[in-house]
Design an enzyme around this catalytic site. Structure first.
Site, PDB file in Angstrom:
ATOM      1  N   SER A 122     -18.194 -93.297 -12.123  1.00 66.88           N
ATOM      2  CA  SER A 122     -17.034 -92.835 -12.895  1.00 66.88           C
ATOM      3  C   SER A 122     -15.973 -93.923 -12.936  1.00 66.88           C
ATOM      4  O   SER A 122     -15.951 -94.816 -12.087  1.00 66.88           O
ATOM      5  CB  SER A 122     -16.451 -91.589 -12.215  1.00 66.88           C
ATOM      6  OG  SER A 122     -15.268 -91.182 -12.862  1.00 66.88           O
ATOM      7  N   THR A 177     -10.445 -86.235 -20.978  1.00 63.72           N
ATOM      8  CA  THR A 177     -10.571 -86.015 -19.548  1.00 63.72           C
ATOM      9  C   THR A 177      -9.147 -85.645 -19.237  1.00 63.72           C
ATOM     10  O   THR A 177      -8.291 -85.694 -20.128  1.00 63.72           O
ATOM     11  CB  THR A 177     -11.058 -87.338 -18.891  1.00 63.72           C
ATOM     12  OG1 THR A 177     -12.443 -87.477 -19.151  1.00 63.72           O
ATOM     13  CG2 THR A 177     -10.814 -87.405 -17.409  1.00 63.72           C
TER      14      THR A 177
HETATM   15  O1  DON Z   1     -15.978 -90.278 -15.285  1.00 63.26           O
HETATM   16  C1  DON Z   1     -15.728 -91.051 -16.200  1.00 63.26           C
HETATM   17  O2  DON Z   1     -15.404 -92.207 -16.035  1.00 63.26           O
HETATM   18  C2  DON Z   1     -15.785 -90.535 -17.618  1.00 63.26           C
HETATM   19  N1  DON Z   1     -16.699 -89.444 -17.699  1.00 63.26           N
HETATM   20  C3  DON Z   1     -14.412 -90.172 -18.045  1.00 63.26           C
HETATM   21  C4  DON Z   1     -14.372 -89.759 -19.476  1.00 63.26           C
HETATM   22  C5  DON Z   1     -13.046 -89.820 -20.092  1.00 63.26           C
HETATM   23  O3  DON Z   1     -12.081 -90.231 -19.520  1.00 63.26           O
HETATM   24  C6  DON Z   1     -13.037 -89.362 -21.489  1.00 63.26           C
HETATM   25  N2  DON Z   1     -11.851 -89.577 -22.167  1.00 63.26           N
HETATM   26  N3  DON Z   1     -10.879 -89.928 -22.139  1.00 63.26           N
END
Ligand code: DON
Length: 568
Positions: A450, A379
């Site tokens: 999230s 992310t």
């Molecule tokens: O929105 C969320 O919490 C997750 N989809 C975030 C994913 C994420 O941070 C992946 N890696 N580090």
């Protein structure tokens, strides 16, 4: 003396306390503007192309929000493993005139969402449909969010702010090692979808670091977005291709799902901690609620007077309690009623504090059990301050590395796999080991919970713009960033600092190698904490502003090869 009391899972006790003294941590959207304006700008992001794109748009007369559009769209091209126009984002915005807003451009479930699609024939969770291919993808929010930013907060037309990304996608760039590794890691899933093979496995092979890389389909999609705004992506040619591609591969999106997507503006959560004002993400993120709860618990201690082991112990215990609530209560605010007044109340935090022993870990086994898996770090977060003092703190995601690995043919759009952030099967962990209740069950049009926690911290003398990727560890990494900022660390010190994490279940402290010296690790173990080394961590991108000197500082996480923090 403190004693350990079983922590009630029902809100009744806390709710009655909260009702006696009604305290809301939701701020009104308008906050005092810092008196100064920096006179220059700073951006920190996970990729130097993106940081430079933002600075280019600032130089053309754009403000922080135009720059944010340039950074986000460029990340969609150069860092597709982490975020993109097939995904979503959450943003905390502070305008120089003091207006503050949370922009929720999170994905939504399609109307035809069917929980059975995420079960195998034995009724067990089907991790494949949750994480791969079109069934794992929510309706994207990022393109709508970028159009919204331009229309409501920017100074330039959307097309001007998208121009650097379109140019880079068309002319090409050198692929970095991290993207090459991400493609290699997801090769078998990418091979299942012809348009994904065409895009990510040119000549059928995993690309190598340094390879020249072009993305003409995404360039065209971005161009249509720039020319027509929302309609350029959610109606017409691009929308038609997205729906056709998703259907051909077994998904269930409709034209109505796309045309009906809505960005939501919400009041940010504001929490006061030791004279600092922390502005952060409300639901549909769990991040700000958890961050506020942890800070409220910690505000009752004089952390500065404690040795590292005892200080860390209290932080871990606060994390443990906040994550329990995360699992139980939180979801999309447009669908579920949440006891936010309770969760954000200092009285609730004071009650939780009473359950923490000063030198003994509370076993999480008092509450529901789950097993977690190690998250990747895919992310992305970036931070911007412009010369007038407009500030953007934005975290963007396609969820797991390379999202669903599914590219919609003819669009260049890599779809997210955000459906896994729903509690698809109640009390079964998702890819980040997070449990969920009915509050986060999937439903048509609903946003999946999230952990993204874009935040801005205001002190009397300094401002910090902080956020991170990391699945469930986002919340604790941002917490540690906020504490480091308040302790006076500069941007490089904040992003470089070693990290640790506890999320209630599994009952262990994940630790970055080197985070604790042997004596501290030993003391924590003797208090009853189970420490487990884990990598990777990060990647945080931080900008700070010293209000006395007007000095800006920008730093990108040293764990990331391509990041760039730059002051202009
Ligand atoms: O929105 C969320 O919490 C997750 N989809 C975030 C994913 C994420 O941070 C992946 N890696 N580090």
């Amino acid at each position: 003396m403190n004693r350990v009391a079983p922590v009630s899972r029902t809100p009744a006790v806390w709710l009655s306390a909260a009702l006696l003294v009604f305290v809301s941590s939701f701020a009104c959207a308008d906050a005092p503007a810092p008196a100064a304006r920096p006179g220059h700008a700073a951006i920190a992001s996970a990729n130097f192309h993106a940081t430079e794109a933002g600075l280019e748009v600032l130089a053309k007369g754009g403000n922080a929000f135009d720059a944010a559009i340039a950074v986000a769209s460029t990340l969609s091209v150069v860092e597709p493993e982490s975020s993109g126009i097939g995904g979503g984002f959450m943003a905390v915005l502070h305008r120089a005139d003091g207006r503050e807003v949370f922009l929720d451009a999170r994905e939504t479930a399609p109307a035809a969402v069917d929980p059975k699609d995420y079960l195998d024939k034995n009724g067990e969770p089907n991790r494949d449909t949750a994480l791969n291919g079109p069934l794992s993808a929510g309706i994207p929010g990022e393109p709508a969010g970028l159009a919204w930013l331009a229309a409501h907060y920017g100074k330039l037309p959307l097309s001007a702010s998208l121009a650097p990304a379109i140019r880079i996608a068309r002319d090409g760039f050198e692929l970095d090692g991290r993207l090459a590794d991400a493609i290699a890691g997801r090769e078998q899933d990418i091979r299942r979808w012809p348009a994904s093979v065409a895009k990510y496995l040119p000549d059928g092979k995993v690309p190598t670091k340094g390879q020249h890389w072009r993305d003409p389909d995404q360039a065209r999609t971005l161009e249509l977005l720039g020319a027509h705004g929302f309609d350029g992506f959610y109606r017409g040619e691009v929308a038609g291709k997205l729906v056709d591609a998703v259907h051909a591969a077994g998904g269930n999106w409709t034209a109505k799902d796309l045309a009906g997507y809505q960005v939501k503006e919400r009041a940010p959560i504001v929490v006061d901690y030791r004279g600092y004002r922390v502005v952060t993400a409300p639901p549909s993120s769990s991040g700000g609620v958890a961050l506020a709860e942890i800070l409220n618990i910690l505000s009752g201690y004089d952390l500065g007077k404690l040795d590292e082991a005892h200080r860390t112990h209290l932080v871990i215990e606060a994390m443990r309690r906040a994550f329990r609530d995360h699992n139980d209560y939180l979801g999309d605010p447009d669908f579920v009623k949440m006891p936010l007044d309770m969760l954000l109340s200092p009285y609730y935090a004071a009650g939780l504090r009473q359950t923490i022993l000063p030198d003994k870990a509370t076993p999480s086994s008092m509450l529901p059990v789950s097993t977690g898996t190690d998250p990747g770090m895919h992310t992305t977060h970036f931070s911007v301050i412009d010369k007038d003092g407009n500030i953007a703190s934005i975290t963007l995601t396609v969820n797991y590395t390379m999202g669903s690995t599914f590219v919609a043919a003819g669009t260049g759009v890599l779809l997210n796999d955000e459906m896994d952030d729903f509690a698809l099967v109640p009390n079964k962990p998702n890819v980040y080991g997070l449990l969920g209740s009915v509050a986060n069950a999937p439903a048509p049009g609903k946003r999946m919970l999230s952990s993204m926690t874009p935040s801005i911290v205001f002190g009397a003398d300094r401002v910090g713009v902080i956020g991170s990727p990391g699945g469930s560890t986002i919340i604790t990494q941002v917490l540690e960033g906020v504490l480091a900022f308040i302790d006076g660390k500069d941007a490089a010190g904040i992003v470089g600092q070693k990290r640790y994490h506890h999320q209630y279940m599994p009952d262990r402290v994940d630790v970055e190698p080197g985070a604790f010296d042997p004596a501290t690790a030993d003391a924590l173990t003797r208090m009853g904490h189970t420490l487990k080394e884990r990598s990777p961590w990060g990647y945080m991108n931080v900008v700070t502003w010293d209000l006395k000197t007007n000095r800006l500082d920008a730093a990108s996480d040293p764990r990331r090869e391509s990041g760039l923090g730059k002051v202009q």
